[in-house]
Write a protein that holds these residues in place. Sequence first.
Motif, PDB file in Angstrom:
ATOM      1  N   GLN A 135       0.831  -1.201   0.000  1.00  9.11           N
ATOM      2  CA  GLN A 135       0.000   0.000   0.000  1.00  9.11           C
ATOM      3  C   GLN A 135       0.871   1.258   0.000  1.00  9.11           C
ATOM      4  OE1 GLN A 135      -2.318  -0.812   3.525  1.00  9.11           O
ATOM      5  NE2 GLN A 135      -4.042  -1.591   2.331  1.00  9.11           N
ATOM      6  N   ASP A 136       1.902   1.254   0.839  1.00 10.81           N
ATOM      7  CA  ASP A 136       2.810   2.405   0.908  1.00 10.81           C
ATOM      8  C   ASP A 136       3.531   2.632  -0.417  1.00 10.81           C
ATOM      9  OD1 ASP A 136       2.071   2.746   3.556  1.00 10.81           O
ATOM     10  OD2 ASP A 136       3.923   1.889   4.379  1.00 10.81           O
ATOM     11  N   LEU A 137       4.031   1.551  -1.019  1.00 10.32           N
ATOM     12  CA  LEU A 137       4.746   1.674  -2.289  1.00 10.32           C
ATOM     13  C   LEU A 137       3.828   2.183  -3.404  1.00 10.32           C
ATOM     14  CD1 LEU A 137       6.899  -1.570  -2.096  1.00 10.32           C
ATOM     15  CD2 LEU A 137       7.765   0.779  -2.069  1.00 10.32           C
ATOM     16  N   CYS A 138       2.604   1.680  -3.441  1.00 12.85           N
ATOM     17  CA  CYS A 138       1.653   2.146  -4.465  1.00 12.85           C
ATOM     18  C   CYS A 138       1.310   3.617  -4.240  1.00 12.85           C
ATOM     19  CB  CYS A 138       0.390   1.295  -4.439  1.00 12.85           C
ATOM     20  SG  CYS A 138       0.607  -0.350  -5.146  1.00 12.85           S
ATOM     21  N   ARG A 139       1.104   3.996  -2.992  1.00 17.66           N
ATOM     22  CA  ARG A 139       0.783   5.389  -2.677  1.00 17.66           C
ATOM     23  C   ARG A 139       1.945   6.313  -3.061  1.00 17.66           C
ATOM     24  NH1 ARG A 139      -1.964   4.547   1.530  1.00 17.66           N
ATOM     25  NH2 ARG A 139      -0.244   3.966   2.841  1.00 17.66           N
ATOM     26  N   GLU A 140       3.179   5.897  -2.733  1.00 17.73           N
ATOM     27  CA  GLU A 140       4.365   6.694  -3.075  1.00 17.73           C
ATOM     28  C   GLU A 140       4.488   6.900  -4.578  1.00 17.73           C
ATOM     29  OE1 GLU A 140       7.772   4.640  -1.504  1.00 17.73           O
ATOM     30  OE2 GLU A 140       7.100   4.894   0.570  1.00 17.73           O
ATOM     31  N   ARG A 141       4.120   5.879  -5.348  1.00 20.46           N
ATOM     32  CA  ARG A 141       4.272   5.941  -6.802  1.00 20.46           C
ATOM     33  C   ARG A 141       3.013   6.441  -7.508  1.00 20.46           C
ATOM     34  NH1 ARG A 141       7.851   2.652  -4.739  1.00 20.46           N
ATOM     35  NH2 ARG A 141       9.681   1.897  -5.862  1.00 20.46           N
ATOM     36  N   GLY A 142       1.954   6.618  -6.742  1.00 17.63           N
ATOM     37  CA  GLY A 142       0.703   7.099  -7.324  1.00 17.63           C
ATOM     38  C   GLY A 142       0.050   6.105  -8.268  1.00 17.63           C
ATOM     39  N   ILE A 143       0.133   4.817  -7.945  1.00 23.05           N
ATOM     40  CA  ILE A 143      -0.491   3.815  -8.817  1.00 23.05           C
ATOM     41  C   ILE A 143      -1.570   3.042  -8.061  1.00 23.05           C
ATOM     42  CG2 ILE A 143       1.579   3.577 -10.234  1.00 23.05           C
ATOM     43  CD1 ILE A 143       2.039   0.862  -8.929  1.00 23.05           C
ATOM     44  N   LYS A 144      -2.538   2.595  -8.818  1.00 23.16           N
ATOM     45  CA  LYS A 144      -3.649   1.815  -8.268  1.00 23.16           C
ATOM     46  C   LYS A 144      -3.337   0.324  -8.430  1.00 23.16           C
ATOM     47  CE  LYS A 144      -7.037   5.370  -8.587  1.00 23.16           C
ATOM     48  NZ  LYS A 144      -6.556   6.095  -7.461  1.00 23.16           N
ATOM     49  N   TYR A 145      -4.115  -0.494  -7.736  1.00 26.99           N
ATOM     50  CA  TYR A 145      -3.874  -1.939  -7.761  1.00 26.99           C
ATOM     51  C   TYR A 145      -3.976  -2.530  -9.161  1.00 26.99           C
ATOM     52  CZ  TYR A 145      -4.233  -1.716  -2.658  1.00 26.99           C
ATOM     53  OH  TYR A 145      -4.050  -1.422  -1.329  1.00 26.99           O
ATOM     54  N   ASN A 146      -4.882  -2.020  -9.996  1.00 24.54           N
ATOM     55  CA  ASN A 146      -4.989  -2.532 -11.369  1.00 24.54           C
ATOM     56  C   ASN A 146      -3.698  -2.287 -12.151  1.00 24.54           C
ATOM     57  OD1 ASN A 146      -7.561  -3.542 -11.075  1.00 24.54           O
ATOM     58  ND2 ASN A 146      -8.558  -1.753 -11.956  1.00 24.54           N
ATOM     59  N   GLU A 147      -3.115  -1.118 -11.974  1.00 24.79           N
ATOM     60  CA  GLU A 147      -1.856  -0.814 -12.648  1.00 24.79           C
ATOM     61  C   GLU A 147      -0.732  -1.684 -12.099  1.00 24.79           C
ATOM     62  OE1 GLU A 147       1.265   2.826 -13.551  1.00 24.79           O
ATOM     63  OE2 GLU A 147      -0.707   3.301 -12.747  1.00 24.79           O
ATOM     64  N   LEU A 148      -0.726  -1.899 -10.788  1.00 25.98           N
ATOM     65  CA  LEU A 148       0.274  -2.776 -10.185  1.00 25.98           C
ATOM     66  C   LEU A 148       0.179  -4.172 -10.794  1.00 25.98           C
ATOM     67  CD1 LEU A 148       2.443  -3.527  -8.100  1.00 25.98           C
ATOM     68  CD2 LEU A 148       0.590  -3.836  -6.431  1.00 25.98           C
ATOM     69  N   ALA A 149      -1.036  -4.664 -10.964  1.00 26.95           N
ATOM     70  CA  ALA A 149      -1.239  -5.987 -11.568  1.00 26.95           C
ATOM     71  C   ALA A 149      -0.676  -6.027 -12.985  1.00 26.95           C
ATOM     72  CB  ALA A 149      -2.730  -6.334 -11.572  1.00 26.95           C
ATOM     73  N   THR A 150      -0.984  -5.019 -13.776  1.00 27.42           N
ATOM     74  CA  THR A 150      -0.504  -4.961 -15.158  1.00 27.42           C
ATOM     75  C   THR A 150       1.016  -4.926 -15.207  1.00 27.42           C
ATOM     76  OG1 THR A 150      -2.505  -3.816 -15.862  1.00 27.42           O
ATOM     77  CG2 THR A 150      -0.582  -3.627 -17.304  1.00 27.42           C
ATOM     78  N   ARG A 151       1.617  -4.083 -14.395  1.00 27.12           N
ATOM     79  CA  ARG A 151       3.084  -3.978 -14.364  1.00 27.12           C
ATOM     80  C   ARG A 151       3.744  -5.280 -13.917  1.00 27.12           C
ATOM     81  NH1 ARG A 151       5.063   1.617 -11.586  1.00 27.12           N
ATOM     82  NH2 ARG A 151       3.942   3.068 -12.906  1.00 27.12           N
ATOM     83  N   SER A 152       3.038  -6.042 -13.088  1.00 25.29           N
ATOM     84  CA  SER A 152       3.620  -7.236 -12.466  1.00 25.29           C
ATOM     85  C   SER A 152       3.311  -8.531 -13.214  1.00 25.29           C
ATOM     86  CB  SER A 152       3.120  -7.355 -11.028  1.00 25.29           C
ATOM     87  OG  SER A 152       3.399  -6.175 -10.314  1.00 25.29           O
ATOM     88  N   GLY A 153       2.418  -8.452 -14.190  1.00 29.04           N
ATOM     89  CA  GLY A 153       2.066  -9.650 -14.948  1.00 29.04           C
ATOM     90  C   GLY A 153       1.175 -10.611 -14.184  1.00 29.04           C
TER      91      GLY A 153
END
Length: 80
Positions: free
Chosen positions: A12-30
């Motif tokens: 949660q902290d890393l996503c907040r720091e980078r300004g990304i949502k969980y859907n984007e995290l999923a896409t970036r992570s495969g």
Amino acid sequence: MHMKEAVVTRFQDLCRERGIKYNELATRSGVTPSTVYSMMDARREDVSVVTVKKLCDGLGVTIPEFFTAPCFEDLEQEIY
């Protein structure tokens, strides 16, 4: 804090720091968005090490960097 809670807090902290949502995290992570949302769900107790690695890769964070966050310093015992 327990391990699962610390892992979720860290992501949660890393996503907040980078300004990304969980859907984007999923896409970036495969991984699928449902995988990310499932892991973030407080009712789920298990966390896959492989999923943690993939999410770290998607965020450009190494495993050692991920686990050096303060939330991992004083974890509660997992065995009761």
